[in-house]
Design an enzyme around this catalytic site. Structure first.
Site, PDB file in Angstrom:
ATOM      1  N   HIS A  50       0.820  -1.205   0.000  1.00 17.47           N
ATOM      2  CA  HIS A  50       0.000   0.000   0.000  1.00 17.47           C
ATOM      3  C   HIS A  50       0.857   1.260   0.000  1.00 17.47           C
ATOM      4  O   HIS A  50       2.051   1.212   0.271  1.00 17.47           O
ATOM      5  CB  HIS A  50      -0.941   0.009   1.219  1.00 17.47           C
ATOM      6  CG  HIS A  50      -0.203   0.086   2.518  1.00 17.47           C
ATOM      7  ND1 HIS A  50       0.295  -1.017   3.162  1.00 17.47           N
ATOM      8  CD2 HIS A  50       0.150   1.150   3.280  1.00 17.47           C
ATOM      9  CE1 HIS A  50       0.912  -0.642   4.275  1.00 17.47           C
ATOM     10  NE2 HIS A  50       0.840   0.680   4.364  1.00 17.47           N
ATOM     11  N   ASP A  52       0.850   4.898   1.888  1.00 15.11           N
ATOM     12  CA  ASP A  52       0.225   5.454   3.093  1.00 15.11           C
ATOM     13  C   ASP A  52      -0.679   6.646   2.792  1.00 15.11           C
ATOM     14  O   ASP A  52      -1.730   6.806   3.414  1.00 15.11           O
ATOM     15  CB  ASP A  52       1.299   5.849   4.109  1.00 15.11           C
ATOM     16  CG  ASP A  52       1.907   4.640   4.791  1.00 15.11           C
ATOM     17  OD1 ASP A  52       1.374   3.517   4.635  1.00 15.11           O
ATOM     18  OD2 ASP A  52       2.928   4.806   5.471  1.00 15.11           O
ATOM     19  N   HIS A 108       4.848  -0.032  -0.045  1.00 15.62           N
ATOM     20  CA  HIS A 108       5.470  -0.964   0.910  1.00 15.62           C
ATOM     21  C   HIS A 108       4.458  -1.955   1.466  1.00 15.62           C
ATOM     22  O   HIS A 108       3.243  -1.804   1.295  1.00 15.62           O
ATOM     23  CB  HIS A 108       6.124  -0.194   2.063  1.00 15.62           C
ATOM     24  CG  HIS A 108       5.157   0.652   2.836  1.00 15.62           C
ATOM     25  ND1 HIS A 108       4.840   1.931   2.473  1.00 15.62           N
ATOM     26  CD2 HIS A 108       4.424   0.389   3.945  1.00 15.62           C
ATOM     27  CE1 HIS A 108       3.962   2.419   3.323  1.00 15.62           C
ATOM     28  NE2 HIS A 108       3.678   1.502   4.237  1.00 15.62           N
ATOM     29  N   ARG A 118       4.730  -8.751  17.336  1.00 22.96           N
ATOM     30  CA  ARG A 118       5.458  -7.596  16.806  1.00 22.96           C
ATOM     31  C   ARG A 118       4.729  -6.327  17.236  1.00 22.96           C
ATOM     32  O   ARG A 118       3.527  -6.180  16.976  1.00 22.96           O
ATOM     33  CB  ARG A 118       5.475  -7.693  15.287  1.00 22.96           C
ATOM     34  CG  ARG A 118       6.120  -6.542  14.526  1.00 22.96           C
ATOM     35  CD  ARG A 118       5.678  -6.672  13.084  1.00 22.96           C
ATOM     36  NE  ARG A 118       6.462  -5.955  12.103  1.00 22.96           N
ATOM     37  CZ  ARG A 118       6.193  -4.713  11.692  1.00 22.96           C
ATOM     38  NH1 ARG A 118       5.201  -4.048  12.226  1.00 22.96           N
ATOM     39  NH2 ARG A 118       6.925  -4.158  10.752  1.00 22.96           N
TER      40      ARG A 118
HETATM   41  O1  LIG Z   1       4.459  -1.535  11.154  1.00 21.43           O
HETATM   42  C1  LIG Z   1       5.063  -1.329  10.096  1.00 21.43           C
HETATM   43  O2  LIG Z   1       6.238  -1.671   9.910  1.00 21.43           O
HETATM   44  C2  LIG Z   1       4.394  -0.610   8.955  1.00 21.43           C
HETATM   45  C3  LIG Z   1       2.928  -0.416   9.115  1.00 21.43           C
HETATM   46  C4  LIG Z   1       2.375   0.312   7.942  1.00 21.43           C
HETATM   47  O3  LIG Z   1       2.739   0.110   6.812  1.00 21.43           O
HETATM   48  C5  LIG Z   1       1.373   1.333   8.160  1.00 21.43           C
HETATM   49  O4  LIG Z   1       0.975   1.543   9.307  1.00 21.43           O
HETATM   50  O5  LIG Z   1       0.952   1.968   7.178  1.00 21.43           O
HETATM   51 FE   LIG Z   2       2.111   1.753   5.590  1.00 20.96          FE
END
Ligand SMILES: O=C(O)CCC(=O)C(=O)O
Ligand SMILES: [Fe+2]
Length: 139
Positions: A50, A52, A108, A118
């Protein structure tokens, strides 16, 4: 604290070559806990690639603060920048911060977590004052 906020804003702005007065906190800021249990809603499907700015609307800069360690606390769960030719991977470590622009240049995804838990925090910034949120208050 306002002084700390201003110092952080200035450092970020200098790193990206933009004016500090045009950088604001935006929402959503969120804490994420990911484990290997089944996703219950589409929102739980963190592993899709996606952008952001598309997903969250107001993001111009994304920062991620990791709170647990890849391979010590969980398996899978690396952050992957999708790049033609060679993906670039960030291995989460407690205290590691990742910071990047939120547009299509930074498509990403997060690998699925296979074991363990995590933890991360997403904090974002906008250049649009209309999308800004108030400074956090410490009470
Ligand atoms: O937690 C992560 O490493 C990325 C999370 C993510 O891509 C987001 O919150 O948009
Ligand atoms: Fe993200």
């Amino acid at each position: 604290h306002r002084d700390v906020r201003q110092k952080v804003q200035l450092a970020i702005a200098q790193a990206f070559g933009i004016s500090a007065s045009s950088l604001y906190l935006t929402k959503p800021t969120f804490f994420s806990r990911i484990n290997s249990t089944e996703a219950r809603t589409a929102h739980d499907e963190y592993w899709h690639a996606h952008v952001d700015k598309v997903t969250y609307g107001s993001f111009d800069y994304t920062s991620l603060l990791y709170l647990s360690d890849y391979l010590d606390d969980f398996g899978g769960g690396r952050f992957v920048f999708m790049e033609e030719g060679a993906n670039k991977t960030v291995e989460p470590r407690a205290g590691r911060v990742s910071f990047f622009t939120s547009g299509s240049e930074n498509l990403h995804r997060v690998e699925r977590v296979h074991w363990g838990t995590r933890y991360a925090v997403t904090i974002a910034f906008t250049c649009n004052p209309d999308h800004s949120i108030a400074d956090p208050a410490f009470t």
